[in-house]
Design a protein around this motif. Structure first.
Motif, PDB file in Angstrom:
ATOM      1  N   CYS A 169       0.842  -1.198   0.000  1.00  0.00           N
ATOM      2  CA  CYS A 169       0.000   0.000   0.000  1.00  0.00           C
ATOM      3  C   CYS A 169       0.877   1.248   0.000  1.00  0.00           C
ATOM      4  N   CYS A 226       0.540   3.599   1.825  1.00  0.00           N
ATOM      5  CA  CYS A 226       0.709   4.044   3.215  1.00  0.00           C
ATOM      6  C   CYS A 226       1.861   3.303   3.895  1.00  0.00           C
ATOM      7  N   ALA A 253       2.001  -0.113   4.371  1.00  0.00           N
ATOM      8  CA  ALA A 253       1.610  -1.457   4.823  1.00  0.00           C
ATOM      9  C   ALA A 253       1.822  -2.476   3.699  1.00  0.00           C
ATOM     10  N   CYS A 262      -6.104  -2.644   1.917  1.00  0.00           N
ATOM     11  CA  CYS A 262      -5.054  -2.418   2.912  1.00  0.00           C
ATOM     12  C   CYS A 262      -5.592  -2.647   4.327  1.00  0.00           C
ATOM     13  N   CYS A 288      -5.199   1.153   6.094  1.00  0.00           N
ATOM     14  CA  CYS A 288      -5.977   2.334   5.681  1.00  0.00           C
ATOM     15  C   CYS A 288      -7.164   1.986   4.798  1.00  0.00           C
TER      16      CYS A 288
HETATM   17 ZN   LIG Z   1      -2.680   1.460   3.401  1.00  0.00          ZN
END
Ligand SMILES: [Zn+2]
Ligand SMILES: [Zn+2]
Length: 228
Positions: free
Chosen positions: A142, A144, A146, A164, A167
């Motif tokens: 991801c 973010c 992850a 994810c 998020c």
């Molecule tokens: Zn994420």
């Protein structure tokens, strides 16, 4: 056998299929909710015709006429039906057959990818690789930060698989369909990598291929089919 389904596909058909790939995930979800792109009555009519055709093929020694290489069109509104002829496409890729399949006492349940590539290299040489007949999604990442292990055939991925965990956004995933022995995930079993029981495995050196059957799974697969 003449023309196959793929022989009948035009450039436009392929374009549509490729476009649909992006929302295939959604389609899988809908199918699991019981939504299907046909009606039970239409599919029953066609299934009946298909069984009839299969029986004729099984009794091919009687020289019965079949729909091999042809199409059967059924209009459920008027109950009209007719047969169409298809041309065999000379460059159709679906006519390739697996030749000289070797039965091996290997099981998808217990054999690891590492053992598999080891056996194939022992048989075909150090440069051999294993080609799977499917793309296997390995890991999703991801934006973010992850990530999540997948190890599932790409065609079986559902939207939830690549959501994810942190998020909730849809993640990008990496996939593979060949292993050469240098990968860092070879301690997984074939089954846990998305390879079915009794599957045919392709070993390859350059353009030369050899096929192996996971024959140790035969008992389990045919036991499951025994409904008595
Ligand atoms: Zn994420
Ligand atoms: Zn074909």
């Amino acid at each position: 056998m003449g023309a196959c389904y793929e022989c009948t596909m035009t450039e436009t058909d392929w374009m549509l299929i490729n476009k649909r790939k992006s929302c295939a995930l959604l389609t899988h979800e809908q199918i699991s909710e019981g939504k299907i792109p046909t009606t039970p009555t239409s599919s029953s009519v066609i299934a009946g015709i298909q069984v009839q055709e299969m029986l004729k093929l099984l009794h091919s020694d009687r020289g019965l006429p079949t729909l091999a290489g042809k199409g059967f069109v059924f209009n459920g509104l008027t109950h009209d039906s007719y047969v169409v002829e298809y041309q065999e496409k000379p460059d159709c890729m679906s006519h390739e057959t697996y030749e000289n399949i070797e039965e091996r006492a290997w099981s998808a349940h217990t054999m690891t990818l590492s053992e598999l590539i080891g056996e194939v290299k022992a048989d075909l040489g150090e440069n051999a690789v294993v080609d799977f007949d499917r793309d296997i999604a390995r890991i999703a990442r991801c934006s973010c930060g992850a990530s999540k292990d997948l190890y599932k055939p790409v065609h079986k991925l559902k939207a939830g698989d690549i959501a994810c965990p942190d998020c909730g956004k849809s993640m990008q995933f990496e996939s593979f369909h060949t292993i050469s022995g240098n990968e860092d995930f070879l301690d997984r079993t074939l089954y846990d990598t998305g390879i079915p029981l009794l599957h045919i495995i392709c070993g390859r050196v350059g353009m030369n291929t050899k096929y192996y059957e996971l024959s140790a799974d035969a008992a389990e697969v045919f036991d499951t089919l025994d409904l008595a």
